[in-house]
Design a protein around this motif. Structure first.
Motif, PDB file in Angstrom:
ATOM      1  N   ASN A 104       0.833  -1.199   0.000  1.00  0.00           N
ATOM      2  CA  ASN A 104       0.000   0.000   0.000  1.00  0.00           C
ATOM      3  C   ASN A 104       0.870   1.252   0.000  1.00  0.00           C
ATOM      4  N   ASP A 105       0.269   2.331  -0.498  1.00  0.00           N
ATOM      5  CA  ASP A 105       0.981   3.605  -0.631  1.00  0.00           C
ATOM      6  C   ASP A 105       0.599   4.568   0.486  1.00  0.00           C
ATOM      7  N   PHE A 106       1.606   5.279   0.975  1.00  0.00           N
ATOM      8  CA  PHE A 106       1.366   6.308   1.971  1.00  0.00           C
ATOM      9  C   PHE A 106       2.114   7.573   1.571  1.00  0.00           C
ATOM     10  N   SER A 107       1.608   8.698   2.072  1.00  0.00           N
ATOM     11  CA  SER A 107       2.249   9.988   1.850  1.00  0.00           C
ATOM     12  C   SER A 107       3.040  10.369   3.091  1.00  0.00           C
ATOM     13  N   TYR A 108       4.285  10.785   2.886  1.00  0.00           N
ATOM     14  CA  TYR A 108       5.149  11.205   3.979  1.00  0.00           C
ATOM     15  C   TYR A 108       5.694  12.607   3.705  1.00  0.00           C
ATOM     16  N   TRP A 109       5.909  13.347   4.793  1.00  0.00           N
ATOM     17  CA  TRP A 109       6.484  14.691   4.697  1.00  0.00           C
ATOM     18  C   TRP A 109       7.852  14.719   5.367  1.00  0.00           C
ATOM     19  N   GLY A 110       8.788  15.444   4.757  1.00  0.00           N
ATOM     20  CA  GLY A 110      10.036  15.748   5.420  1.00  0.00           C
ATOM     21  C   GLY A 110       9.828  16.885   6.400  1.00  0.00           C
ATOM     22  N   GLN A 111      10.842  17.170   7.187  1.00  0.00           N
ATOM     23  CA  GLN A 111      10.693  18.127   8.273  1.00  0.00           C
ATOM     24  C   GLN A 111      10.894  19.564   7.839  1.00  0.00           C
ATOM     25  N   GLY A 112      11.325  19.805   6.619  1.00  0.00           N
ATOM     26  CA  GLY A 112      11.533  21.166   6.151  1.00  0.00           C
ATOM     27  C   GLY A 112      12.977  21.605   6.317  1.00  0.00           C
ATOM     28  N   THR A 113      13.436  22.351   5.334  1.00  0.00           N
ATOM     29  CA  THR A 113      14.781  22.923   5.399  1.00  0.00           C
ATOM     30  C   THR A 113      14.704  24.368   4.933  1.00  0.00           C
ATOM     31  N   LEU A 114      15.339  25.260   5.690  1.00  0.00           N
ATOM     32  CA  LEU A 114      15.198  26.706   5.449  1.00  0.00           C
ATOM     33  C   LEU A 114      16.193  27.175   4.393  1.00  0.00           C
ATOM     34  N   VAL A 115      15.675  27.871   3.398  1.00  0.00           N
ATOM     35  CA  VAL A 115      16.497  28.515   2.379  1.00  0.00           C
ATOM     36  C   VAL A 115      16.322  30.019   2.523  1.00  0.00           C
ATOM     37  N   THR A 116      17.431  30.719   2.702  1.00  0.00           N
ATOM     38  CA  THR A 116      17.408  32.175   2.817  1.00  0.00           C
ATOM     39  C   THR A 116      18.279  32.764   1.720  1.00  0.00           C
TER      40      THR A 116
END
Length: 119
Positions: A104-116
């Motif tokens: 089965n398929d699931f959606s996952y999110w990464g924690q985010g990385t800041l670009v300035t």
């Protein structure tokens, strides 16, 4: 399964950065990956798409400057960002559709990385 985003940082206008999104844990395959970004006080917007078939699509604001690609051997998807502008400043998130061992398929999110992007 965990998704780890990395590669953000401070860069001058016109510079480049490469973001990485790596999946770890027990799974069968990464099906598709999207990159989103969220600037302060704004909604999260879709930036780039890499479909299961290998097709790519980009927001108009980044076309010709950003490139999404994948390395299946490393379970990693990249976002190469060139000719960066101050308006590209945001927290960048990856989202992946991953097929688990059970099929089965699931959606996952990464924690985010800041670009300035700033001089």
């Amino acid at each position: 399964v965990q998704l780890q985003a990395s590669g953000g940082g401070l860069v001058q206008p016109g510079g480049s950065l490469r973001l990485s999104c790596t999946a770890s844990g027990s799974f069968f395959k990464i099906v598709a990956v999207d990159w989103y970004r969220q600037a302060p006080g704004k909604q999260r917007d879709l930036v780039a798409v890499l479909t299961a078939g290998g097709n790519t699509n980009y927001a108009d604001s980044v076309k010709g400057r950003f490139t999404i690609s994948r390395d299946n051997a490393k379970n990693t998807v990249y976002l190469q960002m060139n000719s960066l502008k101050p308006e590209d400043t945001a927290v960048y998130y990856c989202n992946a559709i991953i097929t688990l061992i059970a099929g089965n398929d699931f959606s996952y999110w990464g924690q985010g990385t800041l670009v300035t992007v700033s001089s």
